[in-house]
Design an enzyme around this catalytic site. Structure first.
Site, mmCIF file in Angstrom:
data_model
loop_
_atom_site.group_PDB
_atom_site.id
_atom_site.type_symbol
_atom_site.label_atom_id
_atom_site.label_comp_id
_atom_site.label_asym_id
_atom_site.label_seq_id
_atom_site.Cartn_x
_atom_site.Cartn_y
_atom_site.Cartn_z
ATOM 1 C CD GLU A 101 -54.472 3.086 -34.820
ATOM 2 O OE1 GLU A 101 -55.848 3.627 -34.264
ATOM 3 O OE2 GLU A 101 -53.977 2.735 -35.348
ATOM 4 C CB CYS A 116 -58.737 8.161 -28.496
ATOM 5 S SG CYS A 116 -58.813 6.949 -28.026
HETATM 6 P P1 NAD Z 1 -49.858 14.002 -28.930
HETATM 7 O O1 NAD Z 1 -49.873 14.365 -30.292
HETATM 8 O O2 NAD Z 1 -49.723 15.857 -28.194
HETATM 9 O O3 NAD Z 1 -47.865 13.389 -28.407
HETATM 10 C C1 NAD Z 1 -48.082 11.603 -28.538
HETATM 11 C C2 NAD Z 1 -46.552 11.473 -28.415
HETATM 12 O O4 NAD Z 1 -45.958 12.017 -29.559
HETATM 13 C C3 NAD Z 1 -46.137 12.085 -27.367
HETATM 14 O O5 NAD Z 1 -45.115 11.150 -26.723
HETATM 15 C C4 NAD Z 1 -45.071 13.206 -28.013
HETATM 16 O O6 NAD Z 1 -44.168 13.767 -27.100
HETATM 17 C C5 NAD Z 1 -45.463 12.834 -29.511
HETATM 18 N N1 NAD Z 1 -44.831 13.710 -29.782
HETATM 19 C C6 NAD Z 1 -44.920 15.083 -29.892
HETATM 20 N N2 NAD Z 1 -44.466 15.931 -31.201
HETATM 21 C C7 NAD Z 1 -44.348 14.887 -31.934
HETATM 22 C C8 NAD Z 1 -42.861 15.423 -33.292
HETATM 23 N N3 NAD Z 1 -43.243 16.004 -33.563
HETATM 24 N N4 NAD Z 1 -42.063 14.162 -33.667
HETATM 25 C C9 NAD Z 1 -42.646 12.679 -33.522
HETATM 26 N N5 NAD Z 1 -42.969 12.460 -31.637
HETATM 27 C C10 NAD Z 1 -43.855 13.705 -30.918
HETATM 28 O O7 NAD Z 1 -50.892 13.766 -28.260
HETATM 29 P P2 NAD Z 1 -51.821 13.582 -26.465
HETATM 30 O O8 NAD Z 1 -51.521 15.048 -26.245
HETATM 31 O O9 NAD Z 1 -50.548 12.892 -25.913
HETATM 32 O O10 NAD Z 1 -52.188 12.791 -26.509
HETATM 33 C C11 NAD Z 1 -53.448 13.206 -26.796
HETATM 34 C C12 NAD Z 1 -54.060 12.147 -28.023
HETATM 35 O O11 NAD Z 1 -53.803 11.354 -28.163
HETATM 36 C C13 NAD Z 1 -55.400 13.044 -28.183
HETATM 37 O O12 NAD Z 1 -55.602 13.323 -29.674
HETATM 38 C C14 NAD Z 1 -55.863 11.543 -28.177
HETATM 39 O O13 NAD Z 1 -57.125 11.389 -28.986
HETATM 40 C C15 NAD Z 1 -55.399 10.699 -28.693
HETATM 41 N N6 NAD Z 1 -55.428 9.529 -28.280
HETATM 42 C C16 NAD Z 1 -55.837 8.369 -29.112
HETATM 43 C C17 NAD Z 1 -55.853 6.934 -28.979
HETATM 44 C C18 NAD Z 1 -56.092 6.519 -29.953
HETATM 45 O O14 NAD Z 1 -56.211 4.767 -30.127
HETATM 46 N N7 NAD Z 1 -57.343 6.498 -31.172
HETATM 47 C C19 NAD Z 1 -55.635 6.858 -28.465
HETATM 48 C C20 NAD Z 1 -54.787 7.640 -26.589
HETATM 49 C C21 NAD Z 1 -55.040 9.021 -27.141
#
Ligand code: NAD
Length: 524
Positions: free
Chosen positions: A293, A327
């Protein structure tokens, strides 16, 4: 037929969210914040199976409203520890997968009750660690409770033999849902309790075991939740708690014994994970399932016939709640030209009344900090770029004049649909105001990004509302209301296109993502 346990639990109802207008509620919440701050030197270990690991040095979790303040200390995992965590999860899977569905559901019911009794403490962890305003923190805790209550009931529905078409042959036939195996759970920091708890418990209530790697920005909140599960009797190895960054997450995704990945986060990371997970590794005997997501560029369309006060309220709540770090946040207001000026004036009036500040200090703060220094820089760069591309600041436009990572609630106008600010997610309190000639054009602009998560339309015209229901291509559409605040069960949540796999968290289809169905036929 309702099962015994279904009968002992009333139908699902959403947990109410408090406003803190009651002085006693305010005092209790303030006391919980004090208690949480008093523990800022506490160290939260890595948890793998039965082991508590503390590989020095411990890392402080800096609070965004006051970077010299800490929410607590944690220990960083490594790819090697990720391997160990997967091995422990796999060991625990052998027994947890055989625990009756009712028993696993019961753990979630009990966790919901415990969390309800400690709402103020869970709220406090979010108010401090990620700078959530009080009402938003209470809504986050309420959503976490909702996920526990909802998924527990869903598990009762999916457990046991499922009815299918009876065989025309002399045989008995049935279908059962089986867990998948070991999952990597990779949540974001912005709903640090609700999304993290929802992703984790959906996976375990269906009989899987997981390695939970929380976001580095909200590790202490996640540690509090894992502690709660352990206190309630969660067997060792079912949820392994492994803080860390991208290297740890990536190892979990690529590991050959990982059966599924449950990710919520940014588009770039989600797409990368999808790619890494798709490649089979030595010893791997399945195609990994990926639930991803991701982000949004969510729009609220305001038609010329709209109630402009309601539209202004909707835009302000959707764009600036939790500083736009949702999001679902409205990051585009697409407004029919005839009402553009009038609507803008109403939005500006409302922005002037928003209190910006440190939610630790006051229940009245509406706009807190953004999550960290990197986000603070990134958002300022996005505003600068929008101005270079011809945008004009109508409100805010800069970092707030105080310590901590604050950005003023910002409107950039004179933005045309192809501009960066109209296309790329900013994830901060910044909304692009875009003029549309008419409703047709407004809808085209709304659908004109690679995302498709939430959307809103304000209009009094039933024909326009109908048309939006058909043509506004988003996973969650809201008519004449804000486009944030999805309620578990009521608004199953997930987006189209590059917003993700449309898993519809909090909906009846969600748990199916964590099981595989086995059909059995036995000759009589
Ligand atoms: P992010 O993508 O930076 O990180 C999300 C998670 O993935 C974290 O736990 C991070 O440590 C991990 N991660 C980062 N790089 C990785 C890799 N290479 N391999 C595996 N794991 C990795 O996102 P964020 O800054 O934590 O959250 C904000 C984002 O999330 C925004 O884009 C927002 O729109 C989205 N979001 C979406 C929803 C939804 O339901 N669609 C809900 C909440 C947030």
């Amino acid at each position: 037929m309702a099962t015994v346990l279904e009968k002992t639990h009333p139908p699902f109802r959403n947990e109410p969210v408090r406003t803190f207008s009651d002085p006693a509620e305010r005092a209790a919440q303030a006391a919980a914040i004090e208690r949480f701050l008093a523990q800022s030197e506490r160290r939260y270990p890595i948890i793998i199976g039965n082991e508590r690991l503390t590989p020095e040095p411990a890392v402080p979790s800096v609070t965004p409203a006051e970077p010299t303040r800490y929410a607590g200390w944690y220990y960083e995992g490594t790819p090697q520890l990720a391997d160990r965590a997967i091995a422990e999860a796999e060991k625990a899977f052998a027994s947890w997968s055989k625990v009756p569905w009712e028993e696993r559901a019961d753990l979630l019911f009990r966790a919901a009750a415990a969390m309800r009794a400690r709402k103020d403490d869970f709220n406090a962890s979010m108010i401090v660690e990620v700078g959530k305003p009080w009402v938003e923190a209470d809504a986050d805790t309420a959503e976490a409770i909702d996920f526990l209550e909802f998924y527990a009931r869903e598990a009762l529905r999916l457990g046991g033999r499922q009815s299918i078409v009876p065989s025309p042959l002399p045989e008995d036939n049935w279908l059962e849902y089986l867990p998948l195996g070991v999952g990597a759970v990779l949540p974001p920091w912005n709903f640090p309790l609700a999304i993290m708890a929802g992703m984790t418990t959906a996976a375990i209530v269906t009989g899987n075991t997981v390695v939970l790697k929380p976001s580095p920005d909200s590790t202490i909140i996640a540690a509090g939740f894992v502690d709660l599960l352990i206190e309630l009797g969660l067997p060792a190895g079912v949820v392994n708690f492994l803080p860390g960054g991208a290297d740890v997450g990536e190892r979990l995704v690529e590991h050959p014994r990982t059966r599924f990945v449950s990710f919520t986060g940014s588009m770039a990371v989600g797409l990368h994970i999808n790619e890494v997970a798709a490649k089979p590794r030595e010893g791997q005997v399945w195609i990994k399932r990926v639930v991803a997501e991701m982000g949004g560029k969510d729009a609220i369309v305001v038609a010329a016939d709209a109630d402009l006060d309601a539209a202004a309220d909707g835009i302000v709540a959707s764009a600036f709640g939790f500083s736009g770090q949702k999001c679902s946040a409205a990051s585009r207001a697409i407004i029919e030209e005839p009402v553009y000026d009038a609507l803008k004036a109403k939005v500006l009036e409302r922005i002037a009344k928003l209190e910006v500040g440190d939610p630790v200090e006051s229940a009245n703060v509406a706009v807190g900090p953004v999550v960290n220094e990197k986000a603070h820089q990134r958002i300022q760069r996005a505003i600068a770029r929008a101005l270079e591309e011809g945008g004009r600041v109508a409100a805010g436009g800069k970092a707030a004049d105080r310590a901590g990572y604050f950005i003023e609630p910002t409107i950039v106008e004179n933005v045309t649909p192809e501009k960066t600010l109209a296309q790329e997610e900013v994830f901060g309190p910044v909304v692009a105001f875009i003029k549309a000639r008419d409703f047709d054009e407004a809808l085209t602009i709304a659908n004109g990004t690679k995302y498709g998560l939430t959307g809103g339309l304000f209009s009094r015209d039933p024909a326009k509302l109908e048309r939006a229901a058909r043509e506004f291509h988003v996973g969650n559409l809201y008519l004449n209301r804000k486009c944030t605040g999805a309620l578990v069960g009521v608004h199953p949540f997930g987006g189209f296109n590059m917003s993700g796999t449309d898993s519809k968290a909090g909906g009846h289809d969600y748990l199916l993502l964590f099981v595989q169905a086995k059909a059995i036929a036995r000759k009589r």
